[in-house]
Design a protein around this motif. Sequence first.
Motif, PDB file in Angstrom:
ATOM      1  N   GLN A 137      -1.060  -3.410   9.033  1.00 59.99           N
ATOM      2  CA  GLN A 137      -0.168  -2.253   9.098  1.00 59.99           C
ATOM      3  C   GLN A 137      -0.762  -1.196  10.035  1.00 59.99           C
ATOM      4  N   ALA A 138      -2.074  -0.971   9.909  1.00 64.90           N
ATOM      5  CA  ALA A 138      -2.732  -0.013  10.807  1.00 64.90           C
ATOM      6  C   ALA A 138      -2.622  -0.487  12.255  1.00 64.90           C
ATOM      7  N   TYR A 139      -2.733  -1.795  12.452  1.00 63.49           N
ATOM      8  CA  TYR A 139      -2.598  -2.388  13.788  1.00 63.49           C
ATOM      9  C   TYR A 139      -1.187  -2.135  14.340  1.00 63.49           C
ATOM     10  N   ARG A 140      -0.173  -2.364  13.495  1.00 65.62           N
ATOM     11  CA  ARG A 140       1.203  -2.147  13.954  1.00 65.62           C
ATOM     12  C   ARG A 140       1.457  -0.670  14.256  1.00 65.62           C
ATOM     13  N   ASP A 141       0.801   0.206  13.482  1.00 62.10           N
ATOM     14  CA  ASP A 141       1.052   1.639  13.634  1.00 62.10           C
ATOM     15  C   ASP A 141       0.646   2.181  15.002  1.00 62.10           C
ATOM     16  N   VAL A 142      -0.286   1.522  15.694  1.00 63.66           N
ATOM     17  CA  VAL A 142      -0.696   2.021  17.005  1.00 63.66           C
ATOM     18  C   VAL A 142       0.144   1.410  18.127  1.00 63.66           C
ATOM     19  N   MET A 143       1.175   0.665  17.755  1.00 64.86           N
ATOM     20  CA  MET A 143       2.107   0.065  18.721  1.00 64.86           C
ATOM     21  C   MET A 143       1.376  -0.799  19.763  1.00 64.86           C
ATOM     22  N   PRO A 144       0.827  -1.924  19.326  1.00 63.93           N
ATOM     23  CA  PRO A 144       0.027  -2.761  20.235  1.00 63.93           C
ATOM     24  C   PRO A 144       0.890  -3.649  21.136  1.00 63.93           C
ATOM     25  N   PHE A 145       1.748  -3.034  21.918  1.00 61.69           N
ATOM     26  CA  PHE A 145       2.589  -3.801  22.839  1.00 61.69           C
ATOM     27  C   PHE A 145       2.855  -2.934  24.064  1.00 61.69           C
ATOM     28  N   LEU A 146       3.270  -3.572  25.149  1.00 62.58           N
ATOM     29  CA  LEU A 146       3.486  -2.843  26.406  1.00 62.58           C
ATOM     30  C   LEU A 146       4.700  -1.923  26.285  1.00 62.58           C
ATOM     31  N   ILE A 147       4.496  -0.655  26.613  1.00 64.78           N
ATOM     32  CA  ILE A 147       5.597   0.309  26.601  1.00 64.78           C
ATOM     33  C   ILE A 147       5.793   0.791  28.036  1.00 64.78           C
ATOM     34  N   THR A 148       6.989   0.594  28.562  1.00 68.53           N
ATOM     35  CA  THR A 148       7.260   1.045  29.933  1.00 68.53           C
ATOM     36  C   THR A 148       8.608   1.743  29.975  1.00 68.53           C
ATOM     37  N   LYS A 149       8.809   2.468  31.059  1.00 64.44           N
ATOM     38  CA  LYS A 149      10.107   3.111  31.271  1.00 64.44           C
ATOM     39  C   LYS A 149      10.805   2.423  32.443  1.00 64.44           C
ATOM     40  N   GLY A 150      12.093   2.609  32.509  1.00 62.91           N
ATOM     41  CA  GLY A 150      12.848   2.104  33.663  1.00 62.91           C
ATOM     42  C   GLY A 150      13.047   0.603  33.623  1.00 62.91           C
ATOM     43  N   ASP A 189     -11.834   5.393   2.540  1.00 58.41           N
ATOM     44  CA  ASP A 189     -10.521   5.953   2.818  1.00 58.41           C
ATOM     45  C   ASP A 189      -9.691   4.914   3.568  1.00 58.41           C
ATOM     46  N   GLY A 190      -8.906   4.166   2.802  1.00 51.84           N
ATOM     47  CA  GLY A 190      -8.118   3.088   3.387  1.00 51.84           C
ATOM     48  C   GLY A 190      -7.008   3.564   4.298  1.00 51.84           C
ATOM     49  N   GLN A 191      -6.775   4.867   4.338  1.00 55.62           N
ATOM     50  CA  GLN A 191      -5.735   5.377   5.220  1.00 55.62           C
ATOM     51  C   GLN A 191      -6.229   5.532   6.662  1.00 55.62           C
ATOM     52  N   TYR A 192      -7.557   5.529   6.828  1.00 56.17           N
ATOM     53  CA  TYR A 192      -8.138   5.588   8.172  1.00 56.17           C
ATOM     54  C   TYR A 192      -7.674   4.361   8.970  1.00 56.17           C
ATOM     55  N   PHE A 193      -7.315   4.580  10.226  1.00 57.35           N
ATOM     56  CA  PHE A 193      -6.794   3.480  11.030  1.00 57.35           C
ATOM     57  C   PHE A 193      -7.800   2.333  11.142  1.00 57.35           C
ATOM     58  N   GLY A 194      -9.052   2.684  11.229  1.00 55.82           N
ATOM     59  CA  GLY A 194     -10.077   1.643  11.331  1.00 55.82           C
ATOM     60  C   GLY A 194     -10.346   1.248  12.770  1.00 55.82           C
ATOM     61  N   PRO A 195     -11.549   0.725  13.035  1.00 54.41           N
ATOM     62  CA  PRO A 195     -11.947   0.392  14.401  1.00 54.41           C
ATOM     63  C   PRO A 195     -10.984  -0.576  15.099  1.00 54.41           C
ATOM     64  N   ALA A 196     -10.523  -1.607  14.383  1.00 53.19           N
ATOM     65  CA  ALA A 196      -9.717  -2.639  15.055  1.00 53.19           C
ATOM     66  C   ALA A 196      -8.426  -2.059  15.617  1.00 53.19           C
ATOM     67  N   ALA A 197      -7.759  -1.212  14.838  1.00 50.77           N
ATOM     68  CA  ALA A 197      -6.506  -0.618  15.314  1.00 50.77           C
ATOM     69  C   ALA A 197      -6.775   0.264  16.534  1.00 50.77           C
ATOM     70  N   ILE A 198      -7.898   1.004  16.513  1.00 52.11           N
ATOM     71  CA  ILE A 198      -8.211   1.891  17.628  1.00 52.11           C
ATOM     72  C   ILE A 198      -8.568   1.069  18.869  1.00 52.11           C
ATOM     73  N   VAL A 199      -9.293  -0.032  18.657  1.00 53.10           N
ATOM     74  CA  VAL A 199      -9.623  -0.930  19.772  1.00 53.10           C
ATOM     75  C   VAL A 199      -8.339  -1.435  20.434  1.00 53.10           C
ATOM     76  N   ASN A 200      -7.362  -1.810  19.617  1.00 51.04           N
ATOM     77  CA  ASN A 200      -6.129  -2.354  20.183  1.00 51.04           C
ATOM     78  C   ASN A 200      -5.243  -1.266  20.778  1.00 51.04           C
ATOM     79  N   ALA A 201      -5.385  -0.038  20.296  1.00 45.77           N
ATOM     80  CA  ALA A 201      -4.714   1.078  20.960  1.00 45.77           C
ATOM     81  C   ALA A 201      -5.370   1.323  22.317  1.00 45.77           C
ATOM     82  N   HIS A 202      -6.711   1.286  22.328  1.00 43.82           N
ATOM     83  CA  HIS A 202      -7.486   1.464  23.556  1.00 43.82           C
ATOM     84  C   HIS A 202      -7.043   0.461  24.623  1.00 43.82           C
ATOM     85  N   ARG A 203      -6.803  -0.766  24.204  1.00 46.45           N
ATOM     86  CA  ARG A 203      -6.412  -1.821  25.132  1.00 46.45           C
ATOM     87  C   ARG A 203      -5.140  -1.442  25.910  1.00 46.45           C
TER      88      ARG A 203
END
Lengths: 261, 156
Positions: A137-150, A189-203
Motif C-alpha cells: 500500500q505504501a508502494y502504491r501511495d507513491v505512484m510508482p509508474f510513469l506520469i507524463t503530460k500531453g 510507526d507502520g504509517q511511515y512510508f518506509g525505505p522501499a516506497a521512498i526508493v521507488n518514488a526516487h526511481r
Amino acid sequence: MSTPTIDETAAPHSAALDAAESGKVELITITLRIRRFNPEEHPDAVWVDYQLTVDPKERVLDAINRVKWEQDGTLTYRRSCAHGVCGSDAMRINGKNRLACKTLIKDVNPEKPITIEAIKGMTVLKDLVVDMDPFFQAYRDVMPFLITKGNAPTRERIQSEEDVQRFEDTTKCILCAACTSSCPVFWNDGQYFGPAAIVNAHRFIFDSRDEGAEQRLEILNDREGVWRCRTTFNCTDACPRGIEVTKAIQEVKRALLTRRY
Amino acid sequence: MATDSIGNVELTDSTPTDATAFLIEPPRKRTKTTAGRRSRTNFEMLAWLFMRLSGIVLVFLVLGHLIIQLVLDGGVSKISFAFVAGRWASPFWQVWDLLMLWLAMLHGANGMRTVINDYAERPNTRFWLKVLLVAATVFTVALGTLVIFTFDPNIS
C-alpha cells in the motif's frame, strides 16, 4: 572407430568435473532455529530447532527446503525464483534481514544455531509468512509508474546515459521488504512510508522522462514521509541488491528542500 | 451456510475465518484512507531543517557558554549573583542567553516529539505526552524569557 575417440575426450573431462564437484564437498551438521507461528494451534510463536547435514556452500533456502521436504512439511515460507530476483524470501537470518536464496550457509556462522524468523514490523500470518499489504500500500501511495503530460511520442522517450545514471541505482529494487522491515522507525510507526516506497518514488522523481515528481515529492513531504527517516542506515545494510537506500532517501529530502528555496 | 460463504467471498480478506483459529491482531494497518489525509504543510520539513540549523548555532552558543561560565577567570567558583547581574547588564549577553534558551528548548522539544512519535503507539498516549511536552516547553521558555527581560540586579 569414432566411439573410442569420443570416450577418450569425454573421460578426462568428466573425471575432472567429478573431482571438482565431489572433492570439495565436506558436509557439516547445522541447526536451523526457526521461529514457528501457527495461529490455528497456539497464539504464541515458538522457536523450533531442526538438525540437518548440508554442504556449507549451499544456501540457507536450500536448508529450509530440506527441512520442509524431509522433516516438517508444515513449515511455511515464501520463495519463488530462488535466485535473488523475485524478492519473495526476505527473512531475518541471525538477526539480519537477508534473502535466504542469496545467503550461503558458510557465511552465517554454521557452528552455532542459525536463527531464522519472519521480517519484523509486519503481521505474521504463519511461520515466515507476513502480511505484505501495508508494504505494498505504501508502494502504491507513491505512484510508482510513469506520469507524463500531453500526447505520447510516436517513438521511444529518448534519455541520455547521464540521465539514466541519475536514478539507475533505485531501479534495482525487487520489493523484498528487507529494507522497510529493518527500519526502526517503521517498526514503531507502520504509517511511515518506509525505505522501499521512498526508493521507488526516487526511481521516478529523478527520471528525466517523468513529469510527476512534484506530486510524489508532495506525498513524501507529509507527516509520515521522508522527514521521519533517522538515517540509521539499517536499510542500506539490509538491501540484498546493494541499493544505497539511505542515500536515495537523503536525495529526496534534498530535492524537497531545494525545490522551494 | 454455503450461500453465506459464497456471498462473503469478495468481502473477506486475509484474516482467518476459521472459528478455531486464534485472532491475529494486525499491529497497524496502512490503508488508502490513512494515505488520503494529507496535511499540505511544510511543518515536518521545517522542523527537520530547524534541527540542523539550530544544532549548528547551539554548538557555538553552548560551548561558548560553558567555557565562559566554567573555565575562564577562575572557573565555576566565580559564578555568583553579582556575576550574572554583571553579564545581563549587557544586551549582548541577554541576546546570547535568550537565543540559547529558545533554540535549546525548541531543539530539545522537537527531539522529544520525535521520540514520542517513534515510541508511543497508542494515539491517546501520544496526545497526552505531547500536551505534557508542550506545556513544559512553553512554561520553561516563558519563565526564562521573563527572567532575562525583567531581571533586577538590585533585588533585595
